[in-house]
Design a protein around this motif. Structure first.
Motif, short mmCIF file in Angstrom:
data_model
loop_
_atom_site.label_atom_id
_atom_site.label_comp_id
_atom_site.label_asym_id
_atom_site.label_seq_id
_atom_site.Cartn_x
_atom_site.Cartn_y
_atom_site.Cartn_z
N LEU A 1 1.46 3.57 77.38
CA LEU A 1 0.00 3.26 77.78
C LEU A 1 -0.11 1.89 78.26
CD1 LEU A 1 -2.80 4.34 78.22
CD2 LEU A 1 -3.47 3.69 75.93
N PHE A 2 0.12 1.03 77.62
CA PHE A 2 0.03 -0.65 77.59
C PHE A 2 0.88 -0.74 79.01
CE2 PHE A 2 1.34 -4.99 77.48
CZ PHE A 2 0.01 -5.59 77.55
N TYR A 3 2.26 -0.46 79.14
CA TYR A 3 3.18 -0.71 80.08
C TYR A 3 2.68 -0.06 81.29
CZ TYR A 3 7.30 -0.32 82.81
OH TYR A 3 8.05 -0.54 83.80
N LEU B 1 3.01 -7.11 84.32
CA LEU B 1 4.34 -7.40 83.61
C LEU B 1 5.36 -7.83 84.88
CD1 LEU B 1 4.34 -4.51 80.98
CD2 LEU B 1 4.24 -7.01 80.62
N GLU B 2 5.54 -7.25 85.82
CA GLU B 2 6.56 -7.53 86.84
C GLU B 2 6.35 -9.13 87.53
OE1 GLU B 2 5.94 -4.48 89.72
OE2 GLU B 2 7.34 -2.97 88.58
N GLY C 1 11.04 -2.95 82.79
CA GLY C 1 10.64 -1.83 81.82
C GLY C 1 11.51 -1.85 80.68
N PRO C 2 12.68 -1.95 80.90
CA PRO C 2 13.85 -1.98 79.63
C PRO C 2 13.46 -3.11 78.91
CG PRO C 2 15.10 -1.36 81.94
CD PRO C 2 13.68 -1.66 82.35
N MET C 3 13.16 -4.26 79.54
CA MET C 3 13.02 -5.65 78.75
C MET C 3 11.76 -5.30 77.71
SD MET C 3 13.50 -8.44 81.65
CE MET C 3 12.81 -9.79 80.48
N PHE C 4 10.82 -4.75 78.32
CA PHE C 4 9.51 -4.43 77.37
C PHE C 4 9.99 -3.23 76.30
CE2 PHE C 4 5.74 -1.97 76.57
CZ PHE C 4 4.55 -2.97 76.35
N PHE D 1 11.23 7.98 82.72
CA PHE D 1 10.45 7.96 81.47
C PHE D 1 11.54 8.13 80.27
CE2 PHE D 1 8.91 11.20 78.37
CZ PHE D 1 7.77 10.48 77.64
N ILE D 2 12.42 9.13 80.38
CA ILE D 2 13.46 9.33 79.51
C ILE D 2 14.33 7.87 79.06
CG2 ILE D 2 15.46 10.44 78.62
CD1 ILE D 2 14.39 12.83 80.32
#
Length: 395
Positions: free
Chosen positions: A14-16, A23-24, A30-33, A282-283
């Motif tokens: 949800l936060f992402y 974030l970008e 995404g992988p880092m987060f 997503f996966i």
């Protein structure tokens, strides 16, 4: 406890989703987060909650499927017209730089880890040789980066996974049975079988699927809300059939993606690809969260300075020098050569190979897994943080 984990992951998603643009801007991918979320979970959850090797092995098919979907969708978005004029670059990366990268990894492993045998060092090197274009997404989607670079990186990533599989299987056999006599002929047979079966299954499956898709589209047999499952079902079938017949499933799905891009109806192609890619993303984020959790539990406390040194060399010089040598006589300028050389992030393919190692009883498998997982961890952050600045340098 399971619901606590799901709640944490749900809040992270949800936060992402709500802050992805912010974030970008801070160069957090995404992988880092989600790796950071996974590592935090490994320290916050009670110490008695652990994910054993059996649990890791059970997720191997899911990781393989996710990687397969990415390979297919990346291939389906390729521009064959560009590749026809610039195929020399991925060819050089695959057939010159890849063997040199492997040799550099083997030599580095023997020098740094004296307790490992030649074949064990070679296993580490081959696990860390495949690249993951999904971690270079910022480069691939930046229109200011020359197409020949984007298509070259994408094609190399799509094919090197499959090319490394036969080498990995042969090395794994040699590590498990050091006294076995594996000849050059045996190795060649494995290569021909892996690639031949992959091309055959991809061609047959695509030849059957495309006409069926055109008929279903013309007669309105499927609805928009079910369209994401069309390509995922195709990828699952192609990958599984190829693996069942002892071929390279990764090569098969990439080739099928190229064929789908060339023969599928243009008006629905991008929609199908994007829908499937969203599910795979997503996966993948969940897998990166699990990867961070595993790193926090199994490897962070076991990381030593020699492992850090090898991981940094693997992410940088073991890739950069071979690629620069392979591209030395091309007409690329220095900046383009360095871009090709830098973007060799390690991702899902290396995780797949590592999980296969952890499912064996070979000697020093814990150290091999620690080295490879540490390198992947470093690559996620080093390549993730450098993607946007390099992409922006072309603007």
């Amino acid at each position: 406890m399971e619901y606590t984990i799901l709640a944490i992951v749900g809040c992270a998603l949800l936060f992402y989703s709500m802050t992805i643009r912010q974030l970008e801007r801070t160069e957090i991918t995404g992988p880092m987060f989600f790796v950071l979320v996974g590592i935090a979970m490994s320290y916050l959850l009670p110490s008695e909650f652990k994910l054993g090797e059996n649990g890791l092995n059970e997720i191997l098919p899911l990781v393989e499927l996710t990687l397969s979907i990415f390979l297919f969708t990346d291939a389906a978005k390729s521009k064959l017209s560009v590749l026809q004029h610039s195929f020399q670059y991925p060819s050089l990366l695959l057939f010159v730089a890849l063997p040199l990268t492997l040799l550099a990894g083997v030599a580095g492993g023997l020098f740094i880890f004296s307790e490992l045998s030649l074949f064990q060092s070679a296993l580490i090197a081959i696990i860390l040789t495949p690249t993951d274009a999904a971690l270079s997404k910022g480069i691939l989607e930046c229109s200011s980066v020359p197409e020949k670079i984007r298509e070259g990186i994408n094609t190399e990533s799509g094919l090197n996974d499959g090319l490394c599989v036969p080498i990995f299987l042969v090395l794994l056999l040699l590590v498990q049975n050091p006294d076995s006599a594996v000849t050059t002929t045996d190795t060649l047979v494995v290569f021909i079988r892996e690639l031949g079966v992959a091309f055959l299954v991809a061609a047959v499956a695509t030849a059957i699927f495309i006409p069926l898709l055109k008929v279903a589209l013309a007669r309105h047999y499927f609805a928009n809300n079910s369209s994401p499952f069309l390509l995922i079902g195709l990828v699952m079938a192609i990958f599984s059939l190829t693996q069942n017949f002892h071929g390279s499933g990764f090569i098969a799905v990439f080739v099928a993606g190229l064929l789908f891009d060339y023969f599928s109806p243009r008006k629905i192609r991008l929609t199908l690809v994007k829908d499937s890619e969203h599910i795979a993303e997503f996966i993948a984020l969940l897998i990166w969260c699990l990867f961070g959790f595993v790193c926090g539990h199994l490897i962070i406390n076991d990381i030593t300075w020699p492992i850090v040194f090898y991981a940094l060399l693997s992410v940088t010089l073991f890739r950069i020098i071979p690629v620069l040598l392979s591209l030395f006589f091309t007409d690329l300028n220095r900046k383009d050569k360095l871009t090709f050389a830098w973007f060799g992030p390690r991702g899902l393919a290396s995780i797949v190979f590592t999980l296969m190692i952890m499912d064996t009883t070979i000697a020093n498998k814990e150290q091999i897994a620690t080295v490879t997982l540490t390198t992947i961890l470093f690559s996620v952050f080093i390549h993730g943080m450098s993607t946007k600045p390099i992409a922006n340098s072309y603007k």
